[in-house]
Every structure is written in structure tokens, then in C-alpha cells.
Design a protein around this motif. Structure first.
Motif, PDB file in Angstrom:
ATOM      1  N   HIS A   1       1.028  -1.217  -0.172  1.00 19.61           N
ATOM      2  CA  HIS A   1       0.021   0.301   0.280  1.00 19.61           C
ATOM      3  C   HIS A   1       0.607   1.435   0.022  1.00 19.61           C
ATOM      4  N   TYR A   2       1.702   1.369   1.190  1.00 22.53           N
ATOM      5  CA  TYR A   2       2.288   2.462   0.600  1.00 22.53           C
ATOM      6  C   TYR A   2       3.052   2.414  -0.297  1.00 22.53           C
ATOM      7  N   LEU A   3       3.621   1.769  -1.224  1.00 23.45           N
ATOM      8  CA  LEU A   3       4.565   1.659  -2.329  1.00 23.45           C
ATOM      9  C   LEU A   3       3.764   1.866  -3.116  1.00 23.45           C
ATOM     10  N   ARG A   4       2.547   2.298  -3.679  1.00 24.72           N
ATOM     11  CA  ARG A   4       1.804   2.480  -4.837  1.00 24.72           C
ATOM     12  C   ARG A   4       1.347   3.866  -4.294  1.00 24.72           C
ATOM     13  N   LEU A   5       1.247   3.672  -2.651  1.00 25.81           N
ATOM     14  CA  LEU A   5       1.093   5.261  -2.746  1.00 25.81           C
ATOM     15  C   LEU A   5       2.899   6.095  -3.186  1.00 25.81           C
ATOM     16  N   LYS A   6       3.089   5.522  -3.065  1.00 24.73           N
ATOM     17  CA  LYS A   6       4.328   6.330  -4.015  1.00 24.73           C
ATOM     18  C   LYS A   6       4.540   6.316  -5.387  1.00 24.73           C
ATOM     19  N   GLY A   7       3.810   5.697  -6.041  1.00 29.49           N
ATOM     20  CA  GLY A   7       3.619   5.848  -7.675  1.00 29.49           C
ATOM     21  C   GLY A   7       4.572   3.773  -7.978  1.00 29.49           C
ATOM     22  N   TYR A   8       4.720   3.185  -6.674  1.00 31.11           N
ATOM     23  CA  TYR A   8       5.127   1.742  -7.239  1.00 31.11           C
ATOM     24  C   TYR A   8       4.011   1.043  -7.381  1.00 31.11           C
ATOM     25  N   ASN A   9       3.890  -0.345  -8.966  1.00 31.42           N
ATOM     26  CA  ASN A   9       3.361  -1.468  -8.446  1.00 31.42           C
ATOM     27  C   ASN A   9       3.841  -2.365  -8.204  1.00 31.42           C
ATOM     28  N   SER A  10       3.063  -3.354  -7.164  1.00 35.91           N
ATOM     29  CA  SER A  10       3.691  -4.086  -6.779  1.00 35.91           C
ATOM     30  C   SER A  10       2.262  -4.936  -7.219  1.00 35.91           C
ATOM     31  N   ALA A  11       3.758  -6.760  -6.889  1.00 36.57           N
ATOM     32  CA  ALA A  11       2.958  -7.866  -6.199  1.00 36.57           C
ATOM     33  C   ALA A  11       3.318  -8.305  -5.384  1.00 36.57           C
ATOM     34  N   VAL A  12       1.736  -9.269  -4.787  1.00 38.73           N
ATOM     35  CA  VAL A  12       2.904 -10.083  -3.606  1.00 38.73           C
ATOM     36  C   VAL A  12       2.588 -11.322  -3.583  1.00 38.73           C
ATOM     37  N   VAL A  13       3.707 -12.211  -3.302  1.00 38.27           N
ATOM     38  CA  VAL A  13       3.663 -13.847  -3.313  1.00 38.27           C
ATOM     39  C   VAL A  13       3.632 -14.804  -1.823  1.00 38.27           C
ATOM     40  N   CYS A  14       2.145 -15.284  -1.567  1.00 36.95           N
ATOM     41  CA  CYS A  14       2.609 -16.062  -0.078  1.00 36.95           C
ATOM     42  C   CYS A  14       2.909 -17.504  -0.790  1.00 36.95           C
ATOM     43  N   THR A  15       4.430 -17.473   0.012  1.00 33.76           N
ATOM     44  CA  THR A  15       5.084 -18.955   0.057  1.00 33.76           C
ATOM     45  C   THR A  15       5.164 -19.221   1.440  1.00 33.76           C
ATOM     46  N   ASP A  16       3.382 -19.059   2.740  1.00 38.71           N
ATOM     47  CA  ASP A  16       3.794 -19.395   3.590  1.00 38.71           C
ATOM     48  C   ASP A  16       2.546 -20.627   3.240  1.00 38.71           C
ATOM     49  N   THR A  17       3.581 -22.471   3.473  1.00 31.11           N
ATOM     50  CA  THR A  17       2.320 -23.186   3.152  1.00 31.11           C
ATOM     51  C   THR A  17       2.212 -24.085   4.533  1.00 31.11           C
TER      52      THR A  17
END
Ligand code: GDP
Ligand code: MG
Length: 435
Positions: free
Chosen positions: A117-133
Motif C-alpha cells: 500500500h505504501y509503495l503504491r502511494l509512492k507510485g510503484y506497482n507491486s504484487a505479492v507472493v504467498c509462500t507460507d505453506t
């Protein structure tokens, strides 16, 4: 921590005078507050020693009260405890891959979402990966959090190989500015967890590994940070749950010893409860002194001006007093008040020639305008200013010839007074008296 520190600073601010007894009392209060906040006892001891030494030895600059001086020392030393500088997260390549590590419950998953969320406000497009199995609910939790902020997320609740998830996520999001990898925080044992982090790190080859630490664990944060940093290269730290935690001071000072900078702190459960960490700002807020910054600024200004005055007085007394020096003197006077008052701040007070006090602010302004119309050469060597030059200068400054002559007279009197001043009153080496 904040409440206690605020109290002892307030107490100090109320004291009519600052002496050794007061300093010792304040330090005792500080010690109590810091130890209760779980700051390492050895650190607290070191800190109190240096505060005491500085507070009792250092002379406050003129214009700063001894009290302000002690408050500033306390503030500076406390800030040192947290590391002096503030460090920013720098996204300097694409995709910028961030791997989050940390124990279960430290706040990783929440922080991943907050940072996206913070990065988006700074203008960056981010994506998230869940590796917690490891935790079955991990996928759902991250899915819900990222949906709320409209950030794409990849994971598979039926997959049990975190490395495969990381690889697929990496491939899927390679066109994003930033990819954030959330990880498990629990395993059969600590060794297996760290093994998994090491493998993930090898697979992802992250640009930054962020360690997330629960701020409520106090000093224990240090051993936790150490354990992780022995296996993977920690680039930065985020300390969470600093809202209302009594042990925040301990966690912050402990991890600042580990070597990786704290870049953010978590201050609540909501998505925007993430703050860039600035030790100085954090400490002034903790001390409840919104205006500590202005105090520091005042301090710096005074020191700077003291240096300048010292220099001006040096030239004034050296006999080489030119119109240029007079101009500098006027500029200082505009800022600091009459020269008489300035000289009173120096160790030669009491022997000030009378004619120093005789100039009004209007005159200073007018004289400055006149000097602005002079050439560099004229300012350096006023003797060359003869009738034709007087006329030219007066016309340039929009004043009468008489005004220019008046300034020249003022300059000569001052110069003469200074010379007499030097001979009569000071004798000996001037430098040693001024220093
Ligand atoms: P993880 O196991 O490391 O992924 O931790 P989670 O992100 O699931 O967080 C564990 C709990 O801590 C959750 O209830 C979060 O809401 C809470 N939490 C995380 N960060 C903060 C914070 O800065 N302040 C507070 N008060 N709670 C937080
Ligand atoms: Mg999690």
C-alpha cells in the motif's frame, strides 16, 4: 517509555536552575524509564555516563540556557541509542524483489500488505507472493488483505512447496515494479525455518531481505535478529506493534545493534499504520517535545553566529577594518541586535566604547544601501573614495552626497575607536581573550 521520558524532561524544564544535583536526578529518571522499557542495562549505563559527563562539562553557547542545553544533550544521546541516521527504502531496479522473513506472529503478513500500500502511494506497482505453506490460513489472510488494497497476489493453498510458489510468483509478476514475498514463520523447529529462508533466498535472489520483528518482545529482539542474520543477508528491519508497547525502546535499541537499519515501524493493525523510521523524529515525539527541533535549530544558529561574531571582532580589532567589515558588522547587527549587545556576549564585556551604541536601525539600513552601490575596491579600500566617487555612489543609492559622507565619517570614527579600544583595554594577545 514515552510517558516516563516525557515526565522527566518536563521535570527538568520546570527546574529553576540546572546544577549537578538536578542533572543527576534527571539521569536517574531516565535510567528508570529506559530500563522499564527493556533497554539493555549496559546501554543505559553507558548512556547515562555520557549524558552526565556532557551536561556537567560542556559550556552552553551564549543565548542557550543551561536547561535547554541539558535537554538537548539528553535528546542527542537518546537518539544515538537508536542509530543516528534514517534510512529509506530505495527501489532502484525492476522488478525489485523483497523477501520478508520473521517469526510467526511478528507481523510479516500484515506488513507485506502495508508496504504494498505504501509503495503504491509512492507510485510503484507491486504484487505479492504467498509462500507460507505451513499455516493453512496464511493464504486466505494475505488474499483478503491484498484484495482490500487492490494489489495482485499469487499463492496456492493446495501447494506445499514454498520454492515452487516463489518461482511461479516470480515469473508471473516479473513486469511489476516491486514483488513482495511473504513467508512462513513457523516450522517443526527453528533450524528448518531458517533452512527454508535460505533456500527461498537462493531461489528468489532478492534485492532486499526485510526482517520483521515484534516490538513487544523487547531486548529479545536482538537474539532473534541475530539468528536470522546468520543465515540470510538482512538488508533492513521493520519493528512492529510499537503502538502502546511498553517494551518498544528495548526492541528498537536492540536491533539497532545488529547492524541492519530499521526502515519502518508498525504502529497499528490498519493498512496505513506503517511509518518510515527516523530516529530523531521518533525520539522527539517520544519526549513529547514538538519543539525540540526548533531548539536544535536555535542552538545551531547561535553557534554559527558566535563564530561569525568572533571573526568580525577579530578583524575589527586587528586594525585592518574596512568598509566591508563594517558591512558584515551591520548584517550581524540586523540579525543579532546592536553591536554593543553583541560585544557584551563576548568575554571583553564592560569596556565598550561609547559611540558604538549610537546608530539606529534606519541608519544601518541606509548605510547598507549605500555600501551596495560601492565597488568591491571601494569597500576594501575606502581611502580612494573622493568627491567624484561620492557623487556616483550617492546617485546609485538614491541618497544625498551628505549621506555618503556621513557613512564615511561613521566608518572612520568606528575604526579609530576600535584601535583605541584595542590598545587601551585589551593589551596582550587578542586571540586568547576572544577564545
Ligand atoms: P505473521 O505471522 O508474521 O504473518 O504476522 P501477522 O501479520 O499475521 O500479524 C500477527 C498479528 O499482529 C495480527 O493480529 C496483526 O494484526 C498484528 N499486528 C501486526 N502489525 C501490528 C502493529 O504494528 N500493531 C499492532 N497493534 N498489531 C499488529
Ligand atoms: Mg503470516
Amino acid at each position: 517509555l514515552g510517558e516516563k521520558l516525557r515526565k522527566s524532561i518536563k521535570k527538568l524544564a520546570k527546574m529553576p536552575i540546572v546544577d549537578e544535583k538536578v542533572v543527576k536526578e534527571v539521569i536517574k529518571d531516565l535510567q528508570r524509564a529506559l530500563i522499564q522499557a527493556d533497554v539493555n542495562v549496559k546501554l543505559v549505563f553507558k548512556l547515562s555516563k555520557s549524558i552526565e559527563k556532557r551536561a556537567l562539562k560542556e559550556e552552553p553557547p551564549k543565548g542557550i540556557t543551561p536547561k535547554e542545553h541539558v535537554i538537548k544533550i539528553v535528546y542527542e544521546e537518546l537518539t544515538k541509542l537508536l542509530g543516528k541516521k534514517s534510512y529509506k527504502l530505495k527501489i532502484d531496479k525492476k522488478p525489485y524483489k523483497i523477501l520478508f522473513v520473521g517469526l510467526q506472529g511478528s507481523g510479516k503478513t500484515t506488513t507485506v500488505a502495508k508496504l504494498a500500500h505504501y509503495l503504491r502511494l509512492k507510485g510503484y506497482n507491486s504484487a505479492v507472493v504467498c509462500t507460507d505453506t505451513w499455516r493453512t490460513a496464511a493464504y486466505d489472510q494475505l488474499k483478503q488483505l491484498t484484495e482490500e488494497i487492490n494489489v495482485p497476489m499469487y499463492g496456492d493453498p493446495n501447494e506445499d512447496n514454498p520454492i515452487r510458489l516463489a518461482k511461479e510468483g516470480l515469473n508471473k509478476f516479473k513486469n511489476y515494479d516491486v514483488i513482495l514475498f511473504d513467508t512462513a514463520g513457523r516450522h517443526k523447529n527453528e533450524k528448518e525455518l531458517l533452512d527454508e529462508m535460505e533456500m527461498l533466498s537462493k531461489e528468489i535472489n532478492p534485492d532486499e531481505i526485510i526482517l520483521v520483528i515484534d516490538g513487544t518482545i523487547g531486548q529479545q529482539a536482538k537474539s532473534q535478529a541475530k539468528a536470522f542474520s546468520e543465515r540470510v543477508k538482512i538488508g533492513s528491519i521493520i519493528v512492529t506493534k510499537l503502538d502502546g508497547s511498553a517494551k518498544g525502546g528495548g526492541a528498537l535499541s536492540a536491533v539497532s545493534e545488529v547492524g541492519a537499519p530499521i526502515k519502518f515501524i508498525g504502529t497499528g493493525e490498519k493498512i496505513d499504520d506503517l511509518e518510515e523510521f527516523d530516529p530523531a523524529r521518533f525520539m522527539s515525539r517520544l519526549l513529547g517535545m514538538g519543539d525540540i527541533k526548533s531548539l536544535i535549530e536555535k542552538f545551531e544558529r547561535v553557534v554559527e553566529e558566535e563564530d561569525k561574531i568572533s571573526e568580525t571582532v577579530d578583524t575589527m580589532l586587528s586594525g585592518k577594518f574596512t568598509l566591508k567589515d563594517l558591512k558584515t558588522q551591520f548584517e550581524t547587527m540586523k540579525k543579532m541586535g546592536p553591536l554593543k549587545q553583541i560585544l557584551n556576549m563576548l568575554p571583553l564585556a564592560g569596556n565598550i566604547p561609547k559611540n558604538f551604541s549610537k546608530i539606529t536601525e534606519d541608519k544601518i539600513k541606509k548605510y547598507c544601501v549605500i555600501m551596495d552601490s560601492m565597488t568591491e575596491e571601494e569597500l576594501e579600500n575606502p581611502r580612494i573614495i573622493k568627491y567624484s566617487r561620492v557623487k556616483r555612489i550617492a546617485r546609485g543609492a538614491g541618497v544625498r552626497n551628505e549621506d555618503v559622507r556621513e557613512l564615511l565619517r561613521y566608518y572612520k570614527t568606528t575604526k579609530k575607536a576600535l584601535k583605541g579600544f584595542e590598545r587601551r583595554k585589551l593589551g596582550g594577545p587578542i586571540q586568547s581573550i576572544l577564545k
